[in-house]
Motif scaffolding. Structure first.
Motif, PDB file in Angstrom:
ATOM      1  N   SER A 195       0.767  -1.337  -0.005  1.00  0.00           N
ATOM      2  CA  SER A 195      -0.050  -0.110   0.074  1.00  0.00           C
ATOM      3  C   SER A 195       0.951   1.214   0.045  1.00  0.00           C
ATOM      4  CB  SER A 195      -0.831  -0.038   1.303  1.00  0.00           C
ATOM      5  OG  SER A 195      -0.012   0.014   2.468  1.00  0.00           O
ATOM      6  N   GLY A 196       2.097   1.045  -0.096  1.00  0.00           N
ATOM      7  CA  GLY A 196       3.103   2.137  -0.235  1.00  0.00           C
ATOM      8  C   GLY A 196       3.507   3.019   1.329  1.00  0.00           C
ATOM      9  N   ASN A 197       3.489   2.107   2.371  1.00  0.00           N
ATOM     10  CA  ASN A 197       3.893   2.577   3.515  1.00  0.00           C
ATOM     11  C   ASN A 197       5.549   2.629   3.620  1.00  0.00           C
ATOM     12  OD1 ASN A 197       4.849   1.724   6.183  1.00  0.00           O
ATOM     13  ND2 ASN A 197       2.971   2.786   6.634  1.00  0.00           N
ATOM     14  N   ALA A 198       5.928   3.684   3.876  1.00  0.00           N
ATOM     15  CA  ALA A 198       7.259   4.224   3.711  1.00  0.00           C
ATOM     16  C   ALA A 198       7.949   3.370   4.827  1.00  0.00           C
ATOM     17  CB  ALA A 198       7.415   5.636   4.173  1.00  0.00           C
ATOM     18  N   TYR A 199       7.561   3.195   5.985  1.00  0.00           N
ATOM     19  CA  TYR A 199       8.515   2.395   6.919  1.00  0.00           C
ATOM     20  C   TYR A 199       8.328   0.916   6.528  1.00  0.00           C
ATOM     21  CZ  TYR A 199       9.982  -0.205  11.077  1.00  0.00           C
ATOM     22  OH  TYR A 199      10.606  -0.998  11.883  1.00  0.00           O
ATOM     23  N   ALA A 200       7.442   0.382   5.876  1.00  0.00           N
ATOM     24  CA  ALA A 200       7.351  -0.982   5.632  1.00  0.00           C
ATOM     25  C   ALA A 200       8.325  -0.938   4.306  1.00  0.00           C
ATOM     26  CB  ALA A 200       6.098  -1.478   5.122  1.00  0.00           C
ATOM     27  N   ARG A 201       8.494  -0.167   3.397  1.00  0.00           N
ATOM     28  CA  ARG A 201       9.555  -0.276   2.350  1.00  0.00           C
ATOM     29  C   ARG A 201      10.891  -0.146   2.720  1.00  0.00           C
ATOM     30  NH1 ARG A 201       8.861   0.704  -3.158  1.00  0.00           N
ATOM     31  NH2 ARG A 201      11.067   1.454  -4.249  1.00  0.00           N
ATOM     32  N   GLU A 202      10.963   0.579   3.896  1.00  0.00           N
ATOM     33  CA  GLU A 202      12.204   0.711   4.398  1.00  0.00           C
ATOM     34  C   GLU A 202      12.988  -0.538   5.102  1.00  0.00           C
ATOM     35  OE1 GLU A 202      14.047   2.666   8.452  1.00  0.00           O
ATOM     36  OE2 GLU A 202      12.719   3.739   7.570  1.00  0.00           O
ATOM     37  N   ILE A 203      12.205  -1.224   5.776  1.00  0.00           N
ATOM     38  CA  ILE A 203      12.711  -2.505   6.374  1.00  0.00           C
ATOM     39  C   ILE A 203      12.669  -3.500   5.568  1.00  0.00           C
ATOM     40  CG2 ILE A 203      11.817  -1.883   8.760  1.00  0.00           C
ATOM     41  CD1 ILE A 203       9.684  -3.638   8.504  1.00  0.00           C
ATOM     42  N   PHE A 204      11.804  -3.547   4.416  1.00  0.00           N
ATOM     43  CA  PHE A 204      11.892  -4.589   3.594  1.00  0.00           C
ATOM     44  C   PHE A 204      13.094  -4.417   2.547  1.00  0.00           C
ATOM     45  CE2 PHE A 204       7.669  -5.888   4.379  1.00  0.00           C
ATOM     46  CZ  PHE A 204       7.672  -7.457   4.059  1.00  0.00           C
ATOM     47  N   SER A 230       7.646 -11.421  -2.139  1.00  0.00           N
ATOM     48  CA  SER A 230       6.816 -10.386  -1.586  1.00  0.00           C
ATOM     49  C   SER A 230       6.635  -8.982  -2.293  1.00  0.00           C
ATOM     50  CB  SER A 230       7.740  -9.971   0.078  1.00  0.00           C
ATOM     51  OG  SER A 230       8.859  -9.265  -0.275  1.00  0.00           O
ATOM     52  N   HIS A 231       7.801  -8.807  -3.224  1.00  0.00           N
ATOM     53  CA  HIS A 231       7.596  -7.471  -3.827  1.00  0.00           C
ATOM     54  C   HIS A 231       8.868  -7.647  -4.612  1.00  0.00           C
ATOM     55  CE1 HIS A 231       7.090  -3.295  -5.018  1.00  0.00           C
ATOM     56  NE2 HIS A 231       6.111  -3.218  -4.375  1.00  0.00           N
ATOM     57  N   GLU A 232       8.844  -6.978  -6.013  1.00  0.00           N
ATOM     58  CA  GLU A 232       9.764  -6.824  -6.925  1.00  0.00           C
ATOM     59  C   GLU A 232      10.888  -6.304  -6.171  1.00  0.00           C
ATOM     60  OE1 GLU A 232      11.835  -8.117 -10.343  1.00  0.00           O
ATOM     61  OE2 GLU A 232      10.021  -9.030  -9.620  1.00  0.00           O
ATOM     62  N   LEU A 233      10.571  -5.189  -5.561  1.00  0.00           N
ATOM     63  CA  LEU A 233      11.858  -4.416  -4.728  1.00  0.00           C
ATOM     64  C   LEU A 233      12.517  -5.289  -4.246  1.00  0.00           C
ATOM     65  CD1 LEU A 233      12.733  -1.712  -3.331  1.00  0.00           C
ATOM     66  CD2 LEU A 233      11.130  -2.117  -1.531  1.00  0.00           C
ATOM     67  N   TYR A 234      12.286  -6.530  -3.477  1.00  0.00           N
ATOM     68  CA  TYR A 234      12.835  -7.249  -2.595  1.00  0.00           C
ATOM     69  C   TYR A 234      13.881  -8.004  -3.460  1.00  0.00           C
ATOM     70  CZ  TYR A 234      14.206  -9.880   1.608  1.00  0.00           C
ATOM     71  OH  TYR A 234      14.888 -10.206   2.748  1.00  0.00           O
ATOM     72  N   PHE A 235      13.254  -8.739  -4.452  1.00  0.00           N
ATOM     73  CA  PHE A 235      14.256  -9.512  -5.281  1.00  0.00           C
ATOM     74  C   PHE A 235      15.070  -8.772  -6.047  1.00  0.00           C
ATOM     75  CE2 PHE A 235      14.365 -11.250  -9.856  1.00  0.00           C
ATOM     76  CZ  PHE A 235      15.124 -12.419  -9.385  1.00  0.00           C
ATOM     77  N   GLN A 236      14.694  -7.498  -6.491  1.00  0.00           N
ATOM     78  CA  GLN A 236      15.836  -6.627  -7.256  1.00  0.00           C
ATOM     79  C   GLN A 236      16.748  -6.203  -6.436  1.00  0.00           C
ATOM     80  OE1 GLN A 236      15.362  -6.666 -10.722  1.00  0.00           O
ATOM     81  NE2 GLN A 236      17.493  -6.297 -10.594  1.00  0.00           N
TER      82      GLN A 236
END
Length: 399
Positions: free
Chosen positions: A308-317, A349-355
């Motif tokens: 959903s675009g949460n900044a903290y979640a993006r940071e820790i992932f 979980s997300h393409e962000l993690y894999f890449q």
């Protein structure tokens, strides 16, 4: 039909059968160099395999003379179940002799899924699948099981895996329990090995010889293949890779294990532990903050926040993915695989993690860019363990 013990010596018939299975459709001319037989001996062997219903035949296009006979595996020669026992989800697959998937069932592993409950559920669904497909027990070659280690492959016992939601997952004679309830021979292997076997089969046209598989979920698990064969150590501890130290003064996941271990920085548990600790400080931008107590902040809530675009979640992932990539580079620098397959909840979980993970790994490969292995999520992904578990039985089948 029976199952051979580990590391069988392949007969000429087995070599021919395996080659045809991998190729899909093959002519006698293509089999001659492999067989080492005279033309007449190979003809007799192929006729015998057709008579035994191991193979079926067809005809290829003519190049001016007789149309060549083509051989392929008889999909109905035998059937196989593949069972994936993991900490978050488990899967039961049903396959024919060509490893075509005939049925696939996946379920969540929760506090109620004890070994007894799992056996009941699996047996019920095995019977249901066989009934739906009009299959008798004698037509099923075996049940392959890919499970979280540590385990004893020889005795078919899951020894004492950690972090299952339900109690009772220690010293579970899983093969014996399934054989007693179904009458079908069972074979146990660790899940990471099974996943790599399945992915290697799905990529067989690429003729890959040296592969690394890493599963990133509740814990970290790995498997290695060299020369097309799984590499086993003296003990079956697939999860021990998670104890690789990547930060000397790093955190410890539980009251055991290494400080600064890979899984203490890059796993579902590590994400939950970090987010819960920060939530207890009163930080308001954490997914689920104010909705659930910090100790009930779960990976699923964090994952929803990431999407959903949460900044903290993006940071820790992202930070978790960087740590995962560092550990992955360490393995690559030691093992030098030509292909790396990554799987598990974190990778998916997300393409962000894999890449982020593979970009970090590449930056830390010693011989990069002269040595650049391929990275992928595989072709089978969530189904890899179930397929590979069935393949363990298929590859050891006597023909």
């Amino acid at each position: 039909m029976t199952i051979l013990p580990s590391f069988p010596i392949a007969s000429p018939k087995k070599l021919i059968y395996t080659h045809i299975a991998r190729q899909g459709v093959t002519s006698k001319a293509e089999l001659m160099p492999l067989s080492g037989m005279t033309s007449s001996s190979l003809t007799r062997l192929l006729e015998e395999m057709v008579a035994d219903k191991l193979l079926i035949t067809g005809y290829g296009p003519s190049s001016g003379g007789r149309r060549p006979i083509l051989y392929e595996v008889n999909a109905d020669y035998g059937y196989f179940f593949g069972l994936d026992i993991s900490r978050r989800t488990s899967t039961l697959g049903f396959f024919d002799a060509k490893m075509n998937s005939k049925a696939l069932l996946r379920w969540r592993m929760d506090e109620a899924m004890t070994p007894e409950a799992l056996i009941d559920y699996v047996v019920l669904n095995i019977r249901s699948i066989m009934l739906d497909h009009h299959i008798q027990p004698h037509q099923v070659v075996g049940i392959g099981i890919g499970a979280v280690g540590p385990l004893d492959r020889k005795t078919g016992v899951i020894i004492e895996p950690s972090n299952f939601p339900a109690r009772g997952w220690n010293q579970v004679p899983i093969c014996k329990l399934l054989e007693e309830r179904t009458g079908i021979a069972s074979r146990l292997g660790n899940g990471a090995d099974a996943a790599l076997i399945g992915e290697h089969w799905s990529m067989r046209s690429e003729n890959l010889q040296h592969m690394l598989y890493v599963h990133a979920g509740v814990g970290l698990r790995s498997a290695m293949m060299s020369g097309g064969h799984i590499v086993h150590g003296s003990v079956d501890m697939e999860g021990a890779v998670g104890q690789m130290i990547i930060q000397m003064d790093g955190p410890r996941l539980h009251d055991h294990g290494n400080y600064g271990a890979w899984e203490a920085l890059a796993s579902v548990q590590a994400l939950e532990k970090r987010a819960r600790a920060v939530a207890k400080t009163g930080r308001a931008d954490i997914p689920g903050a104010g909705q659930v107590p910090p100790e009930r902040l779960t990976y699923d809530v964090l994952l929803q926040g990431l999407h959903s675009g949460n900044a903290y979640a993006r940071e820790i992932f992202t930070q978790s993915a960087v740590c995962f990539g560092i550990g992955l580079a360490n393995l690559i620098n030691v093992l030098h695989p030509e292909s790396i397959v990554l799987g598990g909840p974190l990778i998916n979980s997300h393409e962000l993690y894999f890449q982020t993970a593979i970009d970090t790994a590449k930056r830390n490969i010693y011989y990069y860019p002269d040595y650049v292995p391929s990275f992928s999520k595989g072709k089978l992904q969530e189904d890899a363990v179930a397929v590979g578990s069935a393949m363990m039985v298929w590859s050891n089948m006597v023909v």
